[in-house]
Design a protein around this motif. Structure first.
Motif, PDB file in Angstrom:
ATOM      1  N   ASP A   1      37.717 -10.801  19.803  1.00 32.13           N
ATOM      2  CA  ASP A   1      38.306 -11.229  18.536  1.00 32.13           C
ATOM      3  C   ASP A   1      37.685 -12.520  18.009  1.00 32.13           C
ATOM      4  N   THR A   2      37.612 -12.601  16.699  1.00 32.45           N
ATOM      5  CA  THR A   2      37.140 -13.796  16.011  1.00 32.45           C
ATOM      6  C   THR A   2      38.176 -14.918  16.155  1.00 32.45           C
TER       7      THR A   2
ATOM      8  N   ASP B   1      35.078  -5.530  17.430  1.00 32.07           N
ATOM      9  CA  ASP B   1      34.521  -4.192  17.261  1.00 32.07           C
ATOM     10  C   ASP B   1      35.182  -3.268  18.290  1.00 32.07           C
TER      11      ASP B   1
ATOM     12  N   MET C   1      30.982  -8.822   9.021  1.00 29.03           N
ATOM     13  CA  MET C   1      31.865  -9.425   8.020  1.00 29.03           C
ATOM     14  C   MET C   1      31.239  -9.238   6.639  1.00 29.03           C
TER      15      MET C   1
ATOM     16  N   GLU D   1      34.005 -20.634  12.411  1.00 27.38           N
ATOM     17  CA  GLU D   1      34.443 -19.284  12.753  1.00 27.38           C
ATOM     18  C   GLU D   1      33.492 -18.703  13.785  1.00 27.38           C
TER      19      GLU D   1
ATOM     20  N   TYR E   1      42.158 -14.381  15.586  1.00 33.15           N
ATOM     21  CA  TYR E   1      42.510 -13.306  14.663  1.00 33.15           C
ATOM     22  C   TYR E   1      42.530 -11.978  15.420  1.00 33.15           C
TER      23      TYR E   1
ATOM     24  N   VAL F   1      32.498 -15.522  16.023  1.00 34.14           N
ATOM     25  CA  VAL F   1      32.610 -14.068  16.064  1.00 34.14           C
ATOM     26  C   VAL F   1      32.031 -13.585  17.384  1.00 34.14           C
TER      27      VAL F   1
ATOM     28  N   THR G   1      40.261  -8.100  15.376  1.00 36.17           N
ATOM     29  CA  THR G   1      39.005  -8.252  14.635  1.00 36.17           C
ATOM     30  C   THR G   1      37.777  -7.860  15.455  1.00 36.17           C
TER      31      THR G   1
END
Length: 211
Positions: A143-144, A192, A1, A163, A187, A165, A190
């Motif tokens: 996903d986050t 990788d 991020m 949040e 989200y 991750v 998001t």
């Protein structure tokens, strides 16, 4: 991020007494291993499925259980074994969060899959079917999400939005063991791409206190 040209520092934080967030705890390799393991478990005797609640509602997340199997609102003997290496990872997680594992011996793992495209989320709830007050270990993959960590009295405020991750660790025990918590937002897109996962996987390890 990132924020502008500079990375945003994500430091270890105690969100509430006994509730610890350790960002980036899982290496990229370990994340890929866990995603592969989740896929393999999903092909087993108890695949991912949407849990039907007593009132007839259906949870938007898909869940499978290793070790003791959770169903609303109790544990029953399961048919999928909790791997010893996963229990060992739970002890490593407590060392990372608390500095020691205290003989942590999880005997159940709930693996939740959040399909962001389907709007999967988790309402505020407490993990209270366990007879043990040992901490809950939560591992995030893909996903986050927004993880809402609340208080022990009710589903409302005060709460803190964290949040989470892919690769993050969150542990809650002690005074925060029975705090309300939930996932109001995932989200999509998001993760990788190298992880090969569309959506979010969450693995939570617990001691049931059952014999």
């Amino acid at each position: 991020m990132t924020e502008g040209l500079f990375p945003v520092e994500r430091a270890r934080a105690e969100v509430a007494p006994g509730a610890v967030h350790v960002p980036g705890w899982l290496s990229a390799e370990r994340q890929r291993e866990l995603v592969a393991a989740c896929r393999e478990w999903g092909r087993g005797p108890v695949p991912f499925q949407h849990t039907v609640l007593p009132g007839g509602g259906v949870m938007s997340v898909q869940t499978l259980c290793l070790g003791w199997r959770w169903e609303p609102y109790r544990y029953v003997p399961g048919t999928a074994e909790l791997p010893a290496w996963l229990a060992g990872l739970g002890r490593e997680a407590l060392v990372a969060a608390y500095g020691e594992h205290g003989g942590y011996a999880p005997d159940t793992a709930l693996v939740n899959f959040y399909d962001a495209g389907a709007g999967a989320k988790m309402g505020m709830h407490r993990d209270r079917e366990e007879r043990s007050g040992a901490p809950v270990v939560s591992l995030s993959l893909g996903d986050t999400c927004v993880f809402r960590f609340g208080n022990t009295e009710n589903r409302g405020r005060p709460y803190t939005d964290v949040e989470l991750v892919s690769g993050d660790l969150f542990v809650f025990g002690g005074p925060s063991r029975f705090a309300y918590h939930g996932v109001p937002k995932v989200y999509g897109g998001t993760a990788d791409p190298a992880l090969g996962l569309a959506g979010r996987l969450n693995i939570t390890l617990r001691e049931t206190g059952l014999s």
